[in-house]
Design an enzyme around this catalytic site. Sequence first.
Site, PDB file in Angstrom:
ATOM      1  N   HIS A   8       2.078   2.127  -3.537  1.00  0.00           N
ATOM      2  CA  HIS A   8       0.767   2.998  -4.200  1.00  0.00           C
ATOM      3  C   HIS A   8       0.878   4.522  -3.770  1.00  0.00           C
ATOM      4  CE1 HIS A   8      -1.574  -0.235  -6.004  1.00  0.00           C
ATOM      5  NE2 HIS A   8      -2.090  -0.638  -4.783  1.00  0.00           N
TER       6      HIS A   8
ATOM      7  N   GLU B  23       0.745  -1.224   0.178  1.00  0.00           N
ATOM      8  CA  GLU B  23       0.072  -0.197  -0.076  1.00  0.00           C
ATOM      9  C   GLU B  23       0.795   1.235   0.005  1.00  0.00           C
ATOM     10  OE1 GLU B  23      -3.055  -0.279  -0.728  1.00  0.00           O
ATOM     11  OE2 GLU B  23      -3.461  -2.259  -0.159  1.00  0.00           O
TER      12      GLU B  23
END
Length: 711
Positions: free
Chosen positions: A481, A478
């Site tokens: 990202h 994550e």
Amino acid sequence: MSSQKLQGPPQAPPQAPPRFSDTPSTVLSKARDLIERSRKAKDELVAHVPLEGATFANVLLPLANDENSLAVDFEILKFYQSVSTDPELRDASGEAEKLFNEFVLETETREDLFNLVKWVFQKSNVEELDLESRRLLERKYKDYYRNGLGLPESQRSRFNEIKKRLNQLRIDYKRNINSEHGGIWLTLQELDGVPADFISSLQSRKTDGNHLGKVWLSFKSSDVSMALKYAKTEETRKNIFIANENKCSQNACILKEAVVLRDEAARLLGYSNHASLRIEEKMAKNSKTVEIFLDDLWSKFTSSGHRELAEQKQVKKADSESRGEPFNGFHLWDHSFYSRLIRQKELSIDQEKIAEYFPLQTTVQGMLGIFERLFGLVFREMVVDKGSDIVWHEDVLVFNVWDDDDLGNGFVGYLYMDLFSRDGKYPNPSNWNLQPGFIRQGNTRYYPSTALLCQFPKPSPAKPSLLRHHDVVMIFHELGHGIHDLVAKTTYSTFHGTKSTEDFAEAPSQMLENWCWLPSQLKSLSRHYSTLSAESCSLGKEEPQSKPSEQIPDEMITGLIQSRNWKRALYHLHRIFLSVFDMKIHAPRTHQEIMDLDISSKYNSLRKAIRLTDGPETLGQGDGWGHGEANIPHWMGTYDAGFYSYLWSEVYALDIFYTAFRSDPLNAKEGRRYRHLVLEKGDSQDGMKTLTDFLGREPSKESFFKELGLT
């Protein structure tokens, strides 16, 4: 939490961080004001630009600037519904998103705007446009067609009705997931085998006079996962599994209505189904390619899946006999428990012991250090006063991010981390772009803001939050990202960072997961929690003969590395199942087929067929026993007809890693080249061009099959 490396002179960022001071009333008033301002700008554009005089500069550029401006403010207004503790603010945020989506639909179905864009598109060969601007023009032109402007008026009216209804369904589905706070009461006996620390955290969360002697297990994924992995009693696991599958059951009807409407809308546009519409612009290009890809993987994993299942059945049978209990088959709620037992025995892996070496704070700090070294970044944690509106909750950390000395010390953007569990918060680990980056009028850059959301339990005074290895991988993914969002340098916000097509957007983060499987990086990220503070050192003082090493031992690392692709066929078959189900509901042969489909029964029967494991249907409950599909936000987010993207982009992720980083994972030269050629591009060019530019060749599946043992 602070960065490991602070370079360059301290300085104030050139752009202030966004503010999070809204109330339910201001969210809605801001939303309406933004919409009205944008509508007025579009009306004036149409009024003042004659068709014959339409150009990229006087049509597309003003539209893009308006879109940039809306994105800066609206993303945060929509974000509150996923993080606020105030249910009224969450509802207002959901309503703001509905208003915004309705306005987007209104804009994308305006024939006067479409005529101007079409005029520019048809004569674009006489305009010299840079590649990103040409991509913007083509994207806008196609978007208008996909929003019904090529349809006759009678069909267009129905198409618009469908789009409005789908907008409401998405909001309702998301609200139900965000508002879900169910769980199940269990006795300590029922939780036999579950780690004591975890049970203690449950005991502190919720009490109820009607359930004396019981603890409350919530349906948060982390809680359910722990219970299914460790609870020795099968009846406990079964009850938890079935109850969890049936949370948010109201979403089952929402999803069914949505897939029927999507199919109708796609057929109105001339597509064979919704999947054909959605995949056309992605790297896969068509649903047939996706189906062949998934069928190939399914066939490759099935035989090894059967072997894994047979072994787990044998272990369960022996376990049942040792307890003097009858063996009544192997079910979905058994997999996590017996897979853990086999893994722990054969690989000598104890995830709870491993977690002791990965305290949340120091592990995330180490991850930032890796990103700094690879990509030339510097993370500076900001001091946030209590009650400050630069964060939406007191637990949130915020960093301003800079280029390092070698890259010129320029400002990059803001990174937020909201790591701890609370009610009303989006339940799944995720990254959210709060404000995109772009070039604004005047040729100056607007800098992005991005947020990491997780649901970890808060630390106690004597013990921090600890991460199991899969949590470490998830955070690295994550944060990947987030890095993509931060370093992207596109001209237009619509192409910023992770706004790539789904079957490419996951590749950069999946590529970074590989660092969590490298011995050198695991060692550098680790630090036993007992070495962090005087309070947490009590473990070593009480048991000096077993005082742990400061960093994770080599034998634990060896076991972890061996476990990466060890007996993972059933895991991959589960991913294939979700991808196949997604295609089944979005690629029906006829519209009547999707209207007649019981998607809950299809979800359960397809899971049994692909995942090979029985559910409650073998106990006489039929295929309609649960609504697991109602708890997956992807179907009603941006991954409709796109769940295959996780597997698809993993092909490219492993090709990138094997080619550029496997031999030297901290190669700063390759890291910066990757940043410039891949991450900075966002969706400003076709993903295949981005890959070939970096790799120097067409991408290959060879590394993917090699890593998964499918060669």
